[in-house]
Design an enzyme around this catalytic site. Structure first.
Site, PDB file in Angstrom:
ATOM      1  N   LYS A 175     -32.389 -18.845  10.899  1.00 23.77           N
ATOM      2  CA  LYS A 175     -32.638 -19.732   9.758  1.00 23.77           C
ATOM      3  C   LYS A 175     -32.160 -19.079   8.465  1.00 23.77           C
ATOM      4  O   LYS A 175     -32.500 -17.936   8.175  1.00 23.77           O
ATOM      5  CB  LYS A 175     -34.132 -20.052   9.661  1.00 23.77           C
ATOM      6  N   THR A 207     -43.057 -24.556  -0.279  1.00 29.11           N
ATOM      7  CA  THR A 207     -42.423 -24.404   1.039  1.00 29.11           C
ATOM      8  C   THR A 207     -43.327 -23.680   2.032  1.00 29.11           C
ATOM      9  O   THR A 207     -42.854 -23.179   3.049  1.00 29.11           O
ATOM     10  CB  THR A 207     -41.106 -23.624   0.896  1.00 29.11           C
ATOM     11  N   GLY A 209     -45.354 -22.833   5.063  1.00 28.27           N
ATOM     12  CA  GLY A 209     -45.424 -23.376   6.411  1.00 28.27           C
ATOM     13  C   GLY A 209     -44.120 -23.920   6.956  1.00 28.27           C
ATOM     14  O   GLY A 209     -44.103 -24.534   8.024  1.00 28.27           O
ATOM     15  N   THR A 210     -43.016 -23.690   6.267  1.00 29.30           N
ATOM     16  CA  THR A 210     -41.742 -24.258   6.728  1.00 29.30           C
ATOM     17  C   THR A 210     -41.337 -23.722   8.097  1.00 29.30           C
ATOM     18  O   THR A 210     -40.885 -24.476   8.960  1.00 29.30           O
ATOM     19  CB  THR A 210     -40.604 -23.971   5.722  1.00 29.30           C
ATOM     20  N   GLY A 211     -41.491 -22.422   8.307  1.00 30.18           N
ATOM     21  CA  GLY A 211     -41.082 -21.835   9.577  1.00 30.18           C
ATOM     22  C   GLY A 211     -41.913 -22.359  10.741  1.00 30.18           C
ATOM     23  O   GLY A 211     -41.373 -22.704  11.804  1.00 30.18           O
ATOM     24  N   CYS A 212     -43.227 -22.417  10.547  1.00 33.65           N
ATOM     25  CA  CYS A 212     -44.116 -22.947  11.582  1.00 33.65           C
ATOM     26  C   CYS A 212     -43.760 -24.392  11.900  1.00 33.65           C
ATOM     27  O   CYS A 212     -43.666 -24.787  13.071  1.00 33.65           O
ATOM     28  CB  CYS A 212     -45.571 -22.880  11.114  1.00 33.65           C
TER      29      CYS A 212
END
Length: 267
Positions: A175, A207, A209-212
């Site tokens: 990412k 942003t 929590g974007t990865g989760c």
């Protein structure tokens, strides 16, 4: 029969990341969500204020009772925190012969708090990455796994994806949110082909929590029987919508809006 997905991750009391983000994403993608909590965090938009790992017995029992009764079409791992938890989760996923495993190698919260102990990185590489259908590291996580100092170009992202693939994962999504680029670029590598997923960068600080959320969306799509490339494409659209309508709540970095993509589709 409704698709089912299990998240094995930490709890975010602020509701923006961790199992809360995962369950919200599963629901939005019409997948029945289940959870096994590895750690409880005291967390809000200002950061992580406490991390309280669960016992190995508690984690094992949660996973065991879910998989032995309900089962799961896909499993996502998030915050695993320690070497011992990683080894336990890896063993259980093998025992239950889980086919679709999405590993989000959560290491550091946006505020800088460590969510994975240093000695756990080797366990992650040895035990869990070789089982993964997809891994979804951001640039700092990819650097930590590979022992690199920096990834500052798409060429370096491709090289990182190749090296991560060599660790055993069937598919790697690197990412590029941390890349200094006007566009948000994620790269999927399946061992043969590099696929780019690109959107214009959204100017917002909200942003959390974007990865989760991104990894959970991939997990949901795999649970429904979609291919990895289809799952990543949908997840990219889902997280882009979620970021574009991020929630300015609290005094710090707000969460993404998990309902934004559904609203977009129904307009």
């Amino acid at each position: 029969m409704k698709a089912k997905a299990l998240t094995i991750a930490g709890s975010d009391s602020g509701g923006g990341a961790g199992i809360q983000a995962d369950i919200k994403t599963f629901q939005e993608r019409d997948v029945f969500g289940m959870s096994a909590i590895t750690a409880i965090t005291a967390q809000n938009t200002l950061g992580v204020h406490g991390v309280y790992p669960q016992t190995l017995e508690a984690i094992e029992k949660q996973i065991d009772v879910v998989l032995s009764d309900i089962g799961a079409d896909s499993v996502k791992t998030g915050m695993l925190f320690s070497k011992e938890i990683i080894e336990l989760v890896s063993r259980l996923l093998k025992d239950y012969k889980v086919e679709n495993i999405v590993v989000d190698p959560v290491m550091i919260a946006k505020g800088g708090a460590k969510l994975l102990q240093d000695e756990a990185i080797e366990a992650l590489k040895k035990h869990l990455l070789p089982q993964a259908t997809v891994i979804t590291p951001n640039l700092p996580e990819a650097c930590a796994i590979l022992g690199w100092s920096d990834i500052n170009s798409t060429e370096a992202m491709e090289e990182a994806a190749l090296e991560l693939y060599k660790l055993g994962a069937k598919n790697v999504v690197v990412k590029g949110g941390h890349l200094n680029h006007e566009q948000s670029i994620d790269i999927l590598f399946d061992g043969k082909t590099y696929s780019y997923y690109t959107n214009n960068r959204i100017n917002t600080k909200h942003t959390h929590g974007t990865g989760c959320t991104f990894a959970a969306a991939i997990t949901a799509e795999l649970a429904k029987g979609n291919s990895v490339s289809e799952a990543v494409s949908t997840a990219k659209s889902f997280i882009t919508s979620a970021i574009s309508e991020g929630l300015a709540i609290g005094k710090g970095i707000g969460p993404t809006n998990h309902g934004a993509y559904r609203k977009e589709l129904t307009r």
